[in-house]
Design an enzyme around this catalytic site. Structure first.
Site, mmCIF file in Angstrom:
data_model
loop_
_atom_site.group_PDB
_atom_site.id
_atom_site.type_symbol
_atom_site.label_atom_id
_atom_site.label_comp_id
_atom_site.label_asym_id
_atom_site.label_seq_id
_atom_site.Cartn_x
_atom_site.Cartn_y
_atom_site.Cartn_z
ATOM 1 N N SER A 125 0.832 -1.210 0.000
ATOM 2 C CA SER A 125 0.000 0.000 0.000
ATOM 3 C C SER A 125 0.863 1.255 0.000
ATOM 4 C CB SER A 125 -0.896 -0.002 1.245
ATOM 5 O OG SER A 125 -1.508 1.264 1.432
ATOM 6 N N TYR A 150 -2.159 -0.827 10.615
ATOM 7 C CA TYR A 150 -2.418 -1.462 9.309
ATOM 8 C C TYR A 150 -1.259 -1.151 8.365
ATOM 9 C CZ TYR A 150 -3.936 -1.241 4.445
ATOM 10 O OH TYR A 150 -3.977 -1.348 3.068
ATOM 11 N N LYS A 154 2.053 -3.539 6.574
ATOM 12 C CA LYS A 154 2.495 -3.551 5.164
ATOM 13 C C LYS A 154 4.001 -3.263 5.099
ATOM 14 C CE LYS A 154 -1.588 -4.185 3.268
ATOM 15 N NZ LYS A 154 -1.935 -5.445 2.587
HETATM 16 C C1 WQD Z 1 -9.911 9.226 0.749
HETATM 17 C C2 WQD Z 1 -10.236 10.703 1.020
HETATM 18 C C3 WQD Z 1 -10.726 11.196 3.299
HETATM 19 C C4 WQD Z 1 -14.470 8.987 3.595
HETATM 20 C C5 WQD Z 1 -7.053 4.339 2.861
HETATM 21 C C6 WQD Z 1 -5.854 3.565 3.343
HETATM 22 C C7 WQD Z 1 -5.135 2.968 2.147
HETATM 23 C C8 WQD Z 1 -6.082 2.073 1.413
HETATM 24 C C9 WQD Z 1 -7.287 2.920 0.931
HETATM 25 C C10 WQD Z 1 -7.185 0.042 2.218
HETATM 26 C C11 WQD Z 1 -9.592 11.195 2.306
HETATM 27 C C12 WQD Z 1 -11.940 11.462 2.411
HETATM 28 C C13 WQD Z 1 -13.282 9.524 3.126
HETATM 29 C C14 WQD Z 1 -15.554 9.843 3.919
HETATM 30 C C15 WQD Z 1 -14.226 11.727 3.249
HETATM 31 N N1 WQD Z 1 -6.363 0.994 2.279
HETATM 32 N N2 WQD Z 1 -13.180 10.871 2.948
HETATM 33 N N3 WQD Z 1 -15.400 11.187 3.725
HETATM 34 O O1 WQD Z 1 -7.596 7.245 3.607
HETATM 35 O O2 WQD Z 1 -6.699 7.794 1.272
HETATM 36 O O3 WQD Z 1 -6.598 5.437 2.097
HETATM 37 O O4 WQD Z 1 -7.906 3.526 2.084
HETATM 38 O O5 WQD Z 1 -7.737 -0.486 1.319
HETATM 39 O O6 WQD Z 1 -4.026 2.211 2.613
HETATM 40 O O7 WQD Z 1 -4.956 4.435 4.000
HETATM 41 O O8 WQD Z 1 -8.799 6.449 1.524
HETATM 42 O O9 WQD Z 1 -11.170 6.465 0.844
HETATM 43 O O10 WQD Z 1 -10.612 6.486 3.325
HETATM 44 O O11 WQD Z 1 -10.213 8.527 1.955
HETATM 45 O O12 WQD Z 1 -14.106 12.965 3.084
HETATM 46 O O13 WQD Z 1 -16.647 9.415 4.364
HETATM 47 O O14 WQD Z 1 -11.642 10.825 1.193
HETATM 48 O O15 WQD Z 1 -10.601 12.231 4.270
HETATM 49 O O16 WQD Z 1 -9.204 12.530 2.106
HETATM 50 P P1 WQD Z 1 -7.385 6.849 2.193
HETATM 51 P P2 WQD Z 1 -10.263 6.917 1.942
#
Ligand code: WQD
Length: 334
Positions: A125, A150, A154
């Site tokens: 990741s 998590y 990785k």
């Molecule tokens: C993306 C953006 C949130 C939800 C994580 C893990 C990565 C991978 C993918 C697992 C951010 C914003 C999110 C919401 C929002 N792991 N958001 N409202 O955090 O970049 O990555 O997931 O599969 O290893 O770190 O992805 O989709 O959670 O968030 O505003 O309800 O969307 O703040 O900026 P992230 P995400």
């Protein structure tokens, strides 16, 4: 043709990779304990491809079960997806994450060694880059300072793989550093199915559009980015799956341990993704801006040059394709 074992192959990325492997003529064996997946996914993989999959409902932390599988199946390579992946949950339950994610990997590697299986593709990741690297992220950068247990699992697994590959000159390891997987197979038969309240942005968007969730909260619009919301590198899951096939072909002909980014190389903000989803699907999404989420990094996206150079792989699906396919999956997924 080569026979490939997918640990956690009934999951979101694993199932899409199984489809692309079968389409390329590989034979596929899936080992999954169905902790975060459904058995029906196996049938849907077969429905999409018209080919059969060999399925073992086992926990890959169980050495005797993995040994029995490798005794029976003539496996040429392993693609390792199995692992817990909820960032927030890992903060609350670090022991569970370290035990499961590290144990599963060590068990697979030990059994592979005993069965002379020499190729290993790991589901890593972008989180291993931590919060301090400049963007775009490049594979030669120092990794670490992960913002969750998590992410640290990785990081630890990539280090384990480097050390094991250093002692076995025939072993070929590729650690694929995913950016943000979104989208679904265009058939609408497989896709992301988070259990409970989605942590990730796209499933929360589609569930809000469907009326399952009342309102999407945008976690902060006061970041140092053009529109104030966080920037990420969203990659269609079918492109990601094809990246695994390309990495497997590379591993079948190269030794050593190689980390490779799988990303589009482009940054997209939360607001941009929401607007694209609304436009492509002709939907008005109910959302509001709320406080920042702990641990979020303002912006990151991939330098995608190494994947193009080593694997001759790059993304082809657009953000519009991802938004269309995610919504199609949400609508068809009863
Ligand atoms: C993306 C953006 C949130 C939800 C994580 C893990 C990565 C991978 C993918 C697992 C951010 C914003 C999110 C919401 C929002 N792991 N958001 N409202 O955090 O970049 O990555 O997931 O599969 O290893 O770190 O992805 O989709 O959670 O968030 O505003 O309800 O969307 O703040 O900026 P992230 P995400």
């Amino acid at each position: 043709m080569s026979r490939i074992l997918l640990s956690g192959g009934a999951g979101y990325i694993g199932s899409h990779t199984a489809v692309e492997l079968l389409n390329e003529g590989f034979e596929v064996v899936i080992a999954d304990n169905l902790y975060n997946a459904e058995k029906s996914v196996i049938d849907r993989i077969e429905e999409i491809t018209g080919k059969s999959v060999t399925f073992y409902e086992i926990d890959v932390c169980d050495k005797s079960a993995v040994d029995a599988l490798l005794d029976k199946e003539n496996i040429d390579a392993v693609i390792h997806f199995a692992g817990y992946k909820a960032v927030g949950e890992s903060v609350q339950k670090p022991l569970m994450y370290y035990r499961n994610n590290i144990d599963a990997t060590l068990t697979l590697l030990e059994s592979m060694k005993e069965h002379n299986v020499k190729r290993f593709i790991f589901s890593s990741s972008a989180t291993v880059y931590g919060p301090f690297n400049a963007i775009p992220y490049v594979e030669t950068m120092k990794i670490g300072d992960c913002t969750s247990p998590y992410g640290t699992t990785k990081l630890m697994i990539e280090k384990i793989l480097d050390d094991v590959a250093a002692t076995d000159k025939e072993l070929s390891v590729v650690s694929l550093r995913y950016f943000n997987p979104i989208g679904a197979h265009p058939s609408g038969l497989i896709g992301e199915k988070p259990s409970g309240i989605p942590n990730n942005l796209m499933p929360y968007i589609t569930q809000t559009a469907k009326g399952i969730r009342e309102c999407l909260t945008v976690f902060g619009d006061d970041y140092d980015t053009p529109d104030g919301t966080c920037i990420r590198d969203y990659i269609h899951v079918v492109d990601l799956a094809k990246g695994h096939v390309a990495a497997l072909k590379y591993a079948l002909n190269h030794a050593g341990s190689t980390p490779i980014n799988l990303g589009s190389g482009k940054g997209t903000s939360v607001f941009e993704l929401i607007k694209t989803f609304e436009r492509v699907n002709n939907i008005k999404l109910n959302y509001k801006v709320g406080p920042r989420r702990d641990g979020d990094i303002a912006a990151f996206y991939a330098d995608a040059a190494l994947a193009k150079k080593l694997l001759n792989w790059e993304t082809h699906q657009t953000l519009e394709d991802s938004c269309r396919d995610s919504w199609n999956w949400e609508c068809k997924n009863k």
